[in-house]
Design a protein around this motif. Structure first.
Motif, mmCIF file in Angstrom:
data_model
loop_
_atom_site.group_PDB
_atom_site.id
_atom_site.type_symbol
_atom_site.label_atom_id
_atom_site.label_comp_id
_atom_site.label_asym_id
_atom_site.label_seq_id
_atom_site.Cartn_x
_atom_site.Cartn_y
_atom_site.Cartn_z
ATOM 1 N N PRO A 74 0.821 -1.228 0.000
ATOM 2 C CA PRO A 74 0.000 0.000 0.000
ATOM 3 C C PRO A 74 0.848 1.267 0.000
ATOM 4 O O PRO A 74 0.523 2.234 -0.694
ATOM 5 C CB PRO A 74 -0.809 -0.131 1.297
ATOM 6 C CG PRO A 74 -0.889 -1.601 1.551
ATOM 7 C CD PRO A 74 0.418 -2.153 1.078
ATOM 8 N N VAL A 75 1.939 1.264 0.776
ATOM 9 C CA VAL A 75 2.802 2.450 0.838
ATOM 10 C C VAL A 75 3.425 2.731 -0.517
ATOM 11 O O VAL A 75 3.420 3.883 -1.004
ATOM 12 C CB VAL A 75 3.896 2.275 1.914
ATOM 13 C CG1 VAL A 75 4.903 3.414 1.833
ATOM 14 C CG2 VAL A 75 3.278 2.214 3.304
ATOM 15 N N ASN A 76 3.952 1.696 -1.163
ATOM 16 C CA ASN A 76 4.578 1.895 -2.472
ATOM 17 C C ASN A 76 3.558 2.301 -3.535
ATOM 18 O O ASN A 76 3.870 3.060 -4.453
ATOM 19 C CB ASN A 76 5.308 0.623 -2.909
ATOM 20 C CG ASN A 76 6.581 0.398 -2.117
ATOM 21 O OD1 ASN A 76 7.038 1.270 -1.396
ATOM 22 N ND2 ASN A 76 7.158 -0.776 -2.243
ATOM 23 N N PHE A 77 2.332 1.812 -3.390
ATOM 24 C CA PHE A 77 1.284 2.182 -4.347
ATOM 25 C C PHE A 77 0.923 3.661 -4.219
ATOM 26 O O PHE A 77 0.772 4.365 -5.219
ATOM 27 C CB PHE A 77 0.038 1.317 -4.120
ATOM 28 C CG PHE A 77 -1.094 1.629 -5.061
ATOM 29 C CD1 PHE A 77 -0.991 1.329 -6.415
ATOM 30 C CD2 PHE A 77 -2.236 2.251 -4.595
ATOM 31 C CE1 PHE A 77 -2.029 1.633 -7.292
ATOM 32 C CE2 PHE A 77 -3.287 2.557 -5.464
ATOM 33 C CZ PHE A 77 -3.182 2.248 -6.818
ATOM 34 N N VAL A 78 0.796 4.135 -2.976
ATOM 35 C CA VAL A 78 0.487 5.544 -2.750
ATOM 36 C C VAL A 78 1.609 6.425 -3.300
ATOM 37 O O VAL A 78 1.364 7.457 -3.944
ATOM 38 C CB VAL A 78 0.248 5.824 -1.250
ATOM 39 C CG1 VAL A 78 0.172 7.326 -0.980
ATOM 40 C CG2 VAL A 78 -1.028 5.145 -0.786
ATOM 41 N N GLU A 79 2.872 6.016 -3.050
ATOM 42 C CA GLU A 79 4.006 6.783 -3.568
ATOM 43 C C GLU A 79 3.972 6.852 -5.090
ATOM 44 O O GLU A 79 4.237 7.898 -5.684
ATOM 45 C CB GLU A 79 5.323 6.158 -3.101
ATOM 46 C CG GLU A 79 5.685 6.480 -1.669
ATOM 47 C CD GLU A 79 5.936 7.976 -1.467
ATOM 48 O OE1 GLU A 79 6.637 8.595 -2.282
ATOM 49 O OE2 GLU A 79 5.397 8.521 -0.497
ATOM 50 N N TYR A 80 3.627 5.739 -5.710
ATOM 51 C CA TYR A 80 3.557 5.721 -7.175
ATOM 52 C C TYR A 80 2.452 6.647 -7.687
ATOM 53 O O TYR A 80 2.625 7.352 -8.685
ATOM 54 C CB TYR A 80 3.317 4.295 -7.667
ATOM 55 C CG TYR A 80 3.033 4.219 -9.148
ATOM 56 C CD1 TYR A 80 4.003 4.569 -10.080
ATOM 57 C CD2 TYR A 80 1.777 3.818 -9.617
ATOM 58 C CE1 TYR A 80 3.745 4.523 -11.440
ATOM 59 C CE2 TYR A 80 1.513 3.766 -10.979
ATOM 60 C CZ TYR A 80 2.491 4.120 -11.878
ATOM 61 O OH TYR A 80 2.232 4.082 -13.218
ATOM 62 N N LEU A 81 1.312 6.661 -7.005
ATOM 63 C CA LEU A 81 0.200 7.507 -7.420
ATOM 64 C C LEU A 81 0.573 8.987 -7.418
ATOM 65 O O LEU A 81 0.177 9.748 -8.304
ATOM 66 C CB LEU A 81 -1.004 7.293 -6.493
ATOM 67 C CG LEU A 81 -1.859 6.047 -6.714
ATOM 68 C CD1 LEU A 81 -3.002 6.027 -5.708
ATOM 69 C CD2 LEU A 81 -2.421 6.005 -8.136
ATOM 70 N N PHE A 82 1.348 9.408 -6.401
ATOM 71 C CA PHE A 82 1.577 10.830 -6.186
ATOM 72 C C PHE A 82 2.944 11.336 -6.655
ATOM 73 O O PHE A 82 3.150 12.545 -6.771
ATOM 74 C CB PHE A 82 1.401 11.176 -4.705
ATOM 75 C CG PHE A 82 0.008 10.929 -4.194
ATOM 76 C CD1 PHE A 82 -1.094 11.097 -5.006
ATOM 77 C CD2 PHE A 82 -0.199 10.542 -2.875
ATOM 78 C CE1 PHE A 82 -2.376 10.877 -4.538
ATOM 79 C CE2 PHE A 82 -1.485 10.322 -2.395
ATOM 80 C CZ PHE A 82 -2.575 10.486 -3.233
ATOM 81 N N ALA A 83 3.883 10.440 -6.887
ATOM 82 C CA ALA A 83 5.260 10.860 -7.178
ATOM 83 C C ALA A 83 5.337 11.793 -8.378
ATOM 84 O O ALA A 83 6.007 12.834 -8.340
ATOM 85 C CB ALA A 83 6.152 9.639 -7.400
ATOM 86 N N GLY A 84 4.650 11.446 -9.460
ATOM 87 C CA GLY A 84 4.718 12.263 -10.658
ATOM 88 C C GLY A 84 4.104 13.642 -10.485
ATOM 89 O O GLY A 84 4.643 14.641 -10.985
ATOM 90 N N SER A 85 2.982 13.719 -9.761
ATOM 91 C CA SER A 85 2.304 15.005 -9.560
ATOM 92 C C SER A 85 3.170 15.959 -8.748
ATOM 93 O O SER A 85 3.307 17.142 -9.089
ATOM 94 C CB SER A 85 0.969 14.779 -8.844
ATOM 95 O OG SER A 85 0.118 13.952 -9.616
ATOM 96 N N ARG A 86 3.773 15.447 -7.671
ATOM 97 C CA ARG A 86 4.647 16.297 -6.845
ATOM 98 C C ARG A 86 5.853 16.760 -7.650
ATOM 99 O O ARG A 86 6.247 17.921 -7.608
ATOM 100 C CB ARG A 86 5.137 15.500 -5.619
ATOM 101 C CG ARG A 86 4.084 15.128 -4.627
ATOM 102 C CD ARG A 86 4.707 14.480 -3.414
ATOM 103 N NE ARG A 86 5.660 13.440 -3.752
ATOM 104 C CZ ARG A 86 5.664 12.232 -3.219
ATOM 105 N NH1 ARG A 86 4.783 11.893 -2.324
ATOM 106 N NH2 ARG A 86 6.575 11.356 -3.563
#
Length: 377
Positions: free
Chosen positions: A136-148
């Motif tokens: 779950p942690v890695n999935f959340v990071e993947y979701l938001f990494a590009g936007s940030r």
């Protein structure tokens, strides 16, 4: 100059991230610069002493707040501490931010003075991490990494990347102007190695695999090497695997093999790099430039690695290190170097160290950083 250094990873001497942040610190400190720090606790007090002022940001363990912040792209557990820390950002001539994870600093810091060091293209890094370890942690990071990352890449005054590949990738993903991006490769502060003291001693040919052992591409490469290469080396050999947080599977794989030493999260890699005759980098994917390669070169160690491991490096196969893509090629080139005379080995080692001094030393990094920071004044 007065400089503020903000980072989610403390400068240190163990992981690639710590060593990379150490490079930033050593590149902006000294001379007439006064550097303040905001980030995690610094374990290395010698590095900590290089800062004029240290502002530690403790992690937030409130699950509700962490979830709320994550939904607003703020997954860093130190965001709340940063938000509650009130200082005069306008007094700084420049702000240097490590990694593209903390876009929220733009809430208080002028983009005109912000220099961001892009250790990895975070969108690609998060994807690779999720691919190797679904959580779950890695999935959340993947979701938001590009936007940030897109926000910081667009707003920051200057971006520092490690390789031409990363520069091209940022431009393709976010449309960043070429003149805004500067390439400064991984550079480290070399030390006086004791490897020369081991000359002539009768000992097994010693190899080292080092890095963050929890990170998917590192671990997968080590497992591949242990299965496909190491058993086929037909000479007296010894292998050191040193790094942070080795998983249980790795411990089971090497259990009972007395020719392999596993060093779990050592305070320093120096003693193990000094013991080695060759560094091995069997890395087939991942993002960014591999710090372990520069570290090995600084210890006069030739590196045998894949083309991916050498992204950003000016490696000349058979001259200052060795390049291999298949298990057969790994076996062939390790056996070749192992069979050289002491004089022939030293010739390759000297070439490896010369490459480090010319391209990946701290002196070169300091010069390039100064030029970038002066451009935003």
């Amino acid at each position: 100059m007065e400089i503020l250094h903000i980072t989610p990873v403390a400068p240190g001497n163990l992981s690639g991230g710590e060593i990379g942040v150490r490079q930033t610190l050593l590149s902006i400190s000294g001379g007439d610069n006064a550097v303040d720090y905001m980030g995690p606790d610094i374990g290395d007090k010698e590095l900590e002493s290089l800062y004029r002022k240290v502002m530690i940001l403790p992690p937030n363990n409130n699950l509700f707040l962490r979830i709320y912040d994550a939904l607003h792209l703020k997954t860093n557990q130190r965001y709340r501490a940063w938000r509650n820390y009130h200082i005069d950002y306008d007094k700084y001539d420049a702000v240097v931010l490590d990694f593209t994870r903390q876009h929220y600093v733009l809430e208080r810091i002028s983009s005109e003075k912000l220099v961001v060091r892009v250790h990895n293209v975070e969108r690609d890094y998060a994807y690779n991490n999720l691919k190797h370890k679904k959580s779950p942690v890695n999935f959340v990071e993947y979701l938001f990494a590009g936007s940030r990352e897109a926000i910081l890449a667009e707003k920051a005054a200057r971006l520092i990347v490690l390789t031409s590949h990363d520069k091209a990738r940022l431009r393709a993903l976010y449309g960043i102007p070429e003149k805004k991006i500067e390439i400064i490769p991984v550079c480290i502060n070399g030390i006086d190695s004791n490897r020369h003291k081991l000359k002539g001693k009768k000992r097994p040919f010693t190899m080292i695999l080092n890095g963050s052992l929890w990170f998917g591409p590192n671990y997968e490469g080590i497992k591949w090497f242990l299965s496909n290469v190491y058993p086929h080396l037909n000479f007296r050999k010894y292998l050191i695997i040193a790094g942070s947080k080795p998983n249980r599977e790795l411990k089971e794989i090497i259990k009972g093999d007395h020719t392999i030493q596993l060093v779990d999260t050592p305070p320093s890699m120096a003693p193990y790099l000094e013991l080695a005759d060759m560094a091995i980098a069997p890395i087939f994917d991942g993002a960014g430039m591999k710090v372990k390669v520069a570290e090995a070169l600084s210890y006069q160690l030739p590196v045998l690695g894949t083309p991916h491991a050498f992204v950003g490096y000016e490696i000349k196969d058979g001259i200052n290190s060795y390049i291999a893509e298949t298990a057969e090629s790994f076996v062939e080139k390790i056996t070749l170097f192992q069979g050289l005379s002491q004089r022939e080995r030293e010739k390759v080692s000297r070439a490896a160290y010369a490459l480090y001094k010319d391209c990946y030393s701290q002196l070169a990094s300091t010069r390039m950083f100064r030029s970038v920071i002066e451009s935003v004044l």
